[in-house]
Scaffold this motif. Sequence first.
Motif, short mmCIF file in Angstrom:
data_model
loop_
_atom_site.label_atom_id
_atom_site.label_comp_id
_atom_site.label_asym_id
_atom_site.label_seq_id
_atom_site.Cartn_x
_atom_site.Cartn_y
_atom_site.Cartn_z
N ILE A 226 3.50 37.21 16.27
CA ILE A 226 4.05 38.12 15.26
C ILE A 226 5.25 38.87 15.81
CG2 ILE A 226 3.55 40.17 13.87
CD1 ILE A 226 0.65 39.18 13.71
N ALA A 227 5.15 39.33 17.07
CA ALA A 227 6.27 40.04 17.70
C ALA A 227 7.50 39.15 17.78
CB ALA A 227 5.86 40.53 19.08
N ASP A 228 7.31 37.86 18.09
CA ASP A 228 8.44 36.92 18.14
C ASP A 228 9.10 36.80 16.77
OD1 ASP A 228 8.24 36.36 20.83
OD2 ASP A 228 6.95 34.61 20.55
N ARG A 229 8.28 36.77 15.73
CA ARG A 229 8.83 36.66 14.38
C ARG A 229 9.60 37.93 14.01
NH1 ARG A 229 4.41 35.81 11.81
NH2 ARG A 229 4.16 37.72 10.59
N TYR A 230 9.05 39.09 14.36
CA TYR A 230 9.76 40.34 14.10
C TYR A 230 11.06 40.40 14.90
CZ TYR A 230 5.59 42.35 11.84
OH TYR A 230 4.53 42.63 11.01
N ARG A 231 11.01 39.90 16.13
CA ARG A 231 12.18 39.95 17.01
C ARG A 231 13.35 39.17 16.42
NH1 ARG A 231 9.81 37.84 21.24
NH2 ARG A 231 8.78 39.80 21.77
N ASP A 233 13.75 38.77 13.15
CA ASP A 233 14.06 39.30 11.82
C ASP A 233 15.36 40.09 11.88
OD1 ASP A 233 13.88 41.66 9.74
OD2 ASP A 233 12.56 40.09 8.98
N HIS A 234 16.32 39.73 11.02
CA HIS A 234 17.64 40.37 11.08
C HIS A 234 17.55 41.87 10.82
CE1 HIS A 234 21.94 40.87 10.81
NE2 HIS A 234 21.80 41.44 9.62
N SER A 235 16.67 42.29 9.93
CA SER A 235 16.57 43.71 9.59
C SER A 235 16.16 44.54 10.79
CB SER A 235 15.56 43.92 8.46
OG SER A 235 15.96 43.24 7.30
N LEU A 236 15.25 44.01 11.62
CA LEU A 236 14.78 44.76 12.78
C LEU A 236 15.65 44.51 14.01
CD1 LEU A 236 12.64 46.65 13.91
CD2 LEU A 236 11.23 44.67 14.43
N ARG A 237 16.16 43.30 14.12
CA ARG A 237 16.93 42.94 15.31
C ARG A 237 18.15 43.83 15.51
NH1 ARG A 237 20.98 39.39 17.03
NH2 ARG A 237 20.55 38.43 19.04
N LYS A 238 18.75 44.27 14.43
CA LYS A 238 19.94 45.11 14.54
C LYS A 238 19.58 46.56 14.87
CE LYS A 238 20.19 46.09 9.56
NZ LYS A 238 20.98 45.87 8.33
N LEU A 239 18.29 46.88 14.87
CA LEU A 239 17.85 48.25 15.11
C LEU A 239 17.11 48.43 16.42
CD1 LEU A 239 16.46 48.96 11.53
CD2 LEU A 239 18.69 49.65 12.42
#
Length: 495
Positions: A226-231, A233-239
């Motif tokens: 799940i963490a890899d998928r979030y990592r 994710d463009h919305s989270l990656r930029k933050l």
Amino acid sequence: MSTSISAGVADLIQDALALYADDPVAVASLQGYATRLSEPLRIAVAGMVKAGKSTLLNAIIGEEIAPTDTGECTRIVTWYRYGHTSKITLFPVEGEPRILPFKRVDGRLVFVLGGSRAEDVERLVVEWPSQSLRQITLIDTPGIASLSGDVSARSTDFLTPADAPSEADAIIYLMRHMHASDLRFLESFRDTEGGRSGTVNALAVLSRADEIGAGRIDSLLSAGDIADRYRRDHSLRKLALGVVPVAGLLAQSARTMRQADFESLRLLSGMDRPARERLLLSADRFVRATGPEGLDAKAKASLLERFGLFGIRLGVVLIRSGFTEPTPLAHELARRSGLDPLLHLVDRQFQARADALKARTAMVGLEALLRTAPREGTGELAVGLERLQANAHEFRELRLLATIRTTGISLSDELTEEAERLIGGWGAAPGVRVGLAPDSPPEEILAQARGYLKRWRIVAENPLTDRSAVEVCRVVTRSCEGIVAEFSSLQLQRQ
């Protein structure tokens, strides 16, 4: 960061102090920025209510000194910094600071507020002789999006002030799942005065990761996916600079393991496997059922509170696999909790850039002062500030890293990934930048850096490379040149 840049920031602050000598508020702010340059990096631990902030903070420190209950203390911004002796100071909203008494209850530190209400306290400062606090100051914040608007406001006002740099140089942000409220807060932190300087300085933690798999022994593997998928994710990656799954309760208890914990786990490991698996089907069954001999309901409840079913199951498996002494078992449990990767990221992404992050905070604060309270002489200071920001390569790296993670750059995916690594997006250590282990031999790092320097010079000189990408190449090339210069000097010294 180079000494000249550190000195340049300090000199600008001193010039500003002379200019605003008749303004007590401005002087206090400027003195605060000057102090931050010499203090350890400030890292805030933030997140929604019950995300496990205080538990993770205890795990990082290696002692149970942050309250993890739902009492008044968890509604107060609390600073944990190194001190030669233990001391807790309460700073009220009005009035003089006072020293608080404290006590240990079942091994945990308990603050005695003496009747003070959380809303009347600006902050608590805990000074503690922990080696973990020598290099960083940790700040525990109340839960964001709490049912109490006052509690939420304390964290948001502290971490995302409207017209000043945040009190924190960086943030470890805890989330149980990625919700819109998590993204909104991280966006707010990025949009503070400090964030607008072009820096991504937050790490995301998928907290209570063992609960994702309902306490199964493979829960951290599921959480890792799940963490890899979030990592990605463009919305989270930029933050956020990364996403790490951590079983906070296990991490805290492993770092503070007691002999009684080990003895309880050892007794469980001696049971027949079918009986043990039946016993560990649920928390209620574990406490109420009889056995093993020598482990009563009170000891089981204590073990469950400290480790959870996941930690108990993992501890038993490890003992049966050969970790038959308390210290090796504690170290392995901490490693399996996900704490080590988090500490590694904090070191690579925050500690390695500590000087640059602190200088950026001071410069943002000074810039805000010059903008909001101009007077004769501030124009010259503003020019000096702008010149320093433009010429400091560390700040160019931070701005480019933010650009890569937000709007992107006009280079291939392969070159973009390489640029991100070379400017320190995966860690600021020279070895990590050039794709090697941090402790690789200097000659290997030098050879690798020279190869990348040649490659990026070719990209920059390619007539098909557009103008915006050429500027990216210049920043990356300068980063490579810095590594080459540093390790060439080391090589000469060895000859």
